[in-house]
Design a protein around this motif. Structure first.
Motif, mmCIF file in Angstrom:
data_model
loop_
_atom_site.group_PDB
_atom_site.id
_atom_site.type_symbol
_atom_site.label_atom_id
_atom_site.label_comp_id
_atom_site.label_asym_id
_atom_site.label_seq_id
_atom_site.Cartn_x
_atom_site.Cartn_y
_atom_site.Cartn_z
ATOM 1 N N THR A 2 -66.506 -49.719 18.995
ATOM 2 C CA THR A 2 -65.656 -48.801 18.251
ATOM 3 C C THR A 2 -64.293 -48.710 18.906
ATOM 4 O O THR A 2 -64.180 -48.566 20.114
ATOM 5 N N THR A 3 -63.250 -48.782 18.085
ATOM 6 C CA THR A 3 -61.892 -48.674 18.606
ATOM 7 C C THR A 3 -61.398 -47.257 18.470
ATOM 8 O O THR A 3 -61.378 -46.702 17.374
ATOM 9 N N VAL A 4 -61.014 -46.655 19.577
ATOM 10 C CA VAL A 4 -60.461 -45.319 19.561
ATOM 11 C C VAL A 4 -58.957 -45.423 19.377
ATOM 12 O O VAL A 4 -58.285 -46.133 20.126
ATOM 13 N N PRO A 5 -58.389 -44.735 18.363
ATOM 14 C CA PRO A 5 -56.958 -44.837 18.131
ATOM 15 C C PRO A 5 -56.162 -44.429 19.354
ATOM 16 O O PRO A 5 -56.587 -43.613 20.160
ATOM 17 N N SER A 6 -54.977 -45.007 19.482
ATOM 18 C CA SER A 6 -54.117 -44.717 20.627
ATOM 19 C C SER A 6 -53.389 -43.405 20.434
ATOM 20 O O SER A 6 -53.387 -42.812 19.357
ATOM 21 N N ASP A 7 -52.722 -42.952 21.537
ATOM 22 C CA ASP A 7 -51.952 -41.718 21.473
ATOM 23 C C ASP A 7 -50.901 -41.775 20.373
ATOM 24 O O ASP A 7 -50.564 -40.778 19.757
ATOM 25 N N ALA A 8 -50.350 -42.979 20.127
ATOM 26 C CA ALA A 8 -49.261 -43.111 19.167
ATOM 27 C C ALA A 8 -49.683 -42.748 17.759
ATOM 28 O O ALA A 8 -48.876 -42.323 16.942
ATOM 29 N N THR A 9 -50.989 -42.908 17.430
ATOM 30 C CA THR A 9 -51.464 -42.614 16.095
ATOM 31 C C THR A 9 -52.155 -41.272 15.999
ATOM 32 O O THR A 9 -52.593 -40.865 14.935
ATOM 33 N N GLY A 11 -51.173 -38.173 16.120
ATOM 34 C CA GLY A 11 -50.601 -37.139 15.283
ATOM 35 C C GLY A 11 -50.714 -37.447 13.807
ATOM 36 O O GLY A 11 -50.665 -36.537 12.980
ATOM 37 N N THR A 12 -50.838 -38.739 13.425
ATOM 38 C CA THR A 12 -50.880 -39.107 12.019
ATOM 39 C C THR A 12 -52.298 -39.185 11.480
ATOM 40 O O THR A 12 -52.515 -38.998 10.293
ATOM 41 N N GLU A 13 -53.277 -39.474 12.321
ATOM 42 C CA GLU A 13 -54.644 -39.625 11.851
ATOM 43 C C GLU A 13 -55.383 -38.309 11.757
ATOM 44 O O GLU A 13 -56.365 -38.199 11.037
ATOM 45 N N GLY A 14 -54.958 -37.303 12.475
ATOM 46 C CA GLY A 14 -55.699 -36.062 12.503
ATOM 47 C C GLY A 14 -56.770 -36.101 13.558
ATOM 48 O O GLY A 14 -57.195 -37.164 14.019
ATOM 49 N N VAL A 15 -57.246 -34.925 13.928
ATOM 50 C CA VAL A 15 -58.192 -34.841 15.035
ATOM 51 C C VAL A 15 -59.583 -35.335 14.655
ATOM 52 O O VAL A 15 -60.325 -35.825 15.496
ATOM 53 N N GLY A 16 -59.965 -35.209 13.362
ATOM 54 C CA GLY A 16 -61.310 -35.591 12.948
ATOM 55 C C GLY A 16 -61.652 -37.041 13.239
ATOM 56 O O GLY A 16 -62.653 -37.323 13.924
ATOM 57 N N ARG A 53 -60.912 -27.279 10.282
ATOM 58 C CA ARG A 53 -59.980 -27.435 11.408
ATOM 59 C C ARG A 53 -60.581 -26.749 12.630
ATOM 60 O O ARG A 53 -60.813 -25.541 12.613
ATOM 61 N N PRO A 54 -60.831 -27.502 13.685
ATOM 62 C CA PRO A 54 -61.446 -26.893 14.865
ATOM 63 C C PRO A 54 -60.462 -25.998 15.600
ATOM 64 O O PRO A 54 -59.255 -26.220 15.576
ATOM 65 N N ASN A 74 -55.030 -34.176 25.618
ATOM 66 C CA ASN A 74 -53.756 -33.700 25.093
ATOM 67 C C ASN A 74 -53.492 -34.282 23.710
ATOM 68 O O ASN A 74 -52.985 -33.598 22.812
ATOM 69 N N ALA A 75 -53.827 -35.574 23.523
ATOM 70 C CA ALA A 75 -53.621 -36.224 22.229
ATOM 71 C C ALA A 75 -54.486 -35.572 21.154
ATOM 72 O O ALA A 75 -54.050 -35.392 20.008
ATOM 73 N N LEU A 76 -55.713 -35.214 21.511
ATOM 74 C CA LEU A 76 -56.593 -34.530 20.555
ATOM 75 C C LEU A 76 -56.018 -33.175 20.155
ATOM 76 O O LEU A 76 -56.044 -32.801 18.979
ATOM 77 N N LEU A 77 -55.506 -32.443 21.136
ATOM 78 C CA LEU A 77 -54.913 -31.139 20.839
ATOM 79 C C LEU A 77 -53.719 -31.285 19.907
ATOM 80 O O LEU A 77 -53.562 -30.520 18.946
ATOM 81 N N LEU A 78 -52.868 -32.255 20.175
ATOM 82 C CA LEU A 78 -51.710 -32.494 19.313
ATOM 83 C C LEU A 78 -52.148 -32.842 17.892
ATOM 84 O O LEU A 78 -51.565 -32.360 16.908
ATOM 85 N N ALA A 79 -53.169 -33.690 17.791
ATOM 86 C CA ALA A 79 -53.644 -34.096 16.475
ATOM 87 C C ALA A 79 -54.227 -32.919 15.697
ATOM 88 O O ALA A 79 -54.209 -32.908 14.468
ATOM 89 N N ALA A 80 -54.744 -31.920 16.427
ATOM 90 C CA ALA A 80 -55.310 -30.731 15.785
ATOM 91 C C ALA A 80 -54.255 -29.666 15.514
ATOM 92 O O ALA A 80 -54.566 -28.607 14.950
ATOM 93 N N GLY A 81 -53.021 -29.917 15.945
ATOM 94 C CA GLY A 81 -51.937 -28.976 15.690
ATOM 95 C C GLY A 81 -51.689 -27.979 16.798
ATOM 96 O O GLY A 81 -51.004 -26.971 16.591
#
Length: 273
Positions: A2-9, A11-16, A53-54, A74-81
């Motif tokens: 499984t490929t985990v998206p990078s930090d760069a994506t 914010g666009t993919e969302g935390v889910g 939304r968690p 940190n990337a997960l937090l950003l993706a969750a807003g």
């Protein structure tokens, strides 16, 4: 894999999708993750599909249970807003003066045995005299900062020609890198792996154990290396900082090289005395 998206994506993919990728990477079911995080499989499913939304606390709890590295939390937090929770302080920042001083004292106190500190990319951020002794004779082009411990070890103009059990030690290092890549899903680390894995393997005149004179009963895989006509044997120990609160600190590792036999210990004590 499984490929985990990078930090760069992130914010666009969302935390889910990010959480689902980390869960699948860790081979944990929704039910198992829910039990660990004191939640429900239904709620985990809703988070992963974007139906729920968690909370910030839930993001951090799930990241903890999935052993997500601090940088990616940190990337997960950003993706969750949410705002990043963990600072990423440059190592030369005055705020880390105490850390740098402690590191220097730690590895200096380990002399005459080699000790160094590396970051997540295996770049050397500190090294004692024992390590620099092993680097004697390496071309200046490889010693240009930032020094990279894996590149210096496996490069055909680095330590590789001096390592008597190079194939074994190379296999150990590459296995370690693969584990780190699986944990961190780091593109730059993957690129470094591809680089060093492609290095030609010099013929170091390795002998099979049954061909060696008076074989030593090692308690761990040693790095057997030539230095100024002598054969030295080391076993490696790696430690990290407990409960780090900063990304920089979380990604530091202290590697110490212990003498694997009395002759190596005696030589080092006389060399630096």
């Amino acid at each position: 894999m499984t490929t985990v998206p990078s930090d760069a994506t992130a914010g666009t993919e969302g935390v889910g999708p990010l959480l689902r990728a980390w869960r699948e990477q860790r081979r944990v079911s929704q039910l198992e993750l829910a039990l660990r995080a004191d939640s429900s499989a239904r709620h985990i499913s809703f988070i992963e599909t974007g139906r729920s939304r968690p909370s910030e606390e839930m993001v951090l709890r799930l990241a903890e249970e999935l052993d997500v590295p601090m940088r990616e939390r940190n990337a997960l937090l950003l993706a969750a807003g949410y705002a990043p929770r963990f600072p990423h302080t440059p190592l030369d920042d005055p705020a880390l003066d105490a850390l740098r001083d402690g590191i220097k004292r730690l590895i200096s106190g380990f002399e005459p045995y080699p000790a160094l500190v590396v970051d997540a990319m295996y770049d050397v951020v500190a090294a004692n005299r024992g390590v620099m002794m092993l680097f004697d004779g390496i071309p200046e082009s490889l010693l240009t900062p930032p020094l990279n411990a894996v590149r210096l070890t496996l490069h055909p103009q680095g330590l590789a020609p001096r390592i008597r059990n190079l194939r074994e030690w190379r296999g150990h290092l590459l296995d370690q890198m693969r584990r780190d890549i699986a944990l961190r899903r780091s593109g730059p680390l993957g690129a470094l792996y591809e680089e060093v894995a492609a290095f030609p393997v010099p013929d170091t005149g390795e002998r099979r154990p049954e061909e060696q004179d008076a074989p030593v009963a090692y308690f761990a895989l040693p790095m057997v290396i030539e230095h100024e006509g002598r054969t030295l044997s080391f076993v490696s120990s790696i430690s990290t900082f407990n409960t780090p609160m900063d990304v920089t600190v979380a990604e530091l590792a202290v590697e110490t090289l212990l003498p694997a036999d009395p002759a190596t210990a005696k030589y080092l004590q006389s060399w630096l005395s």
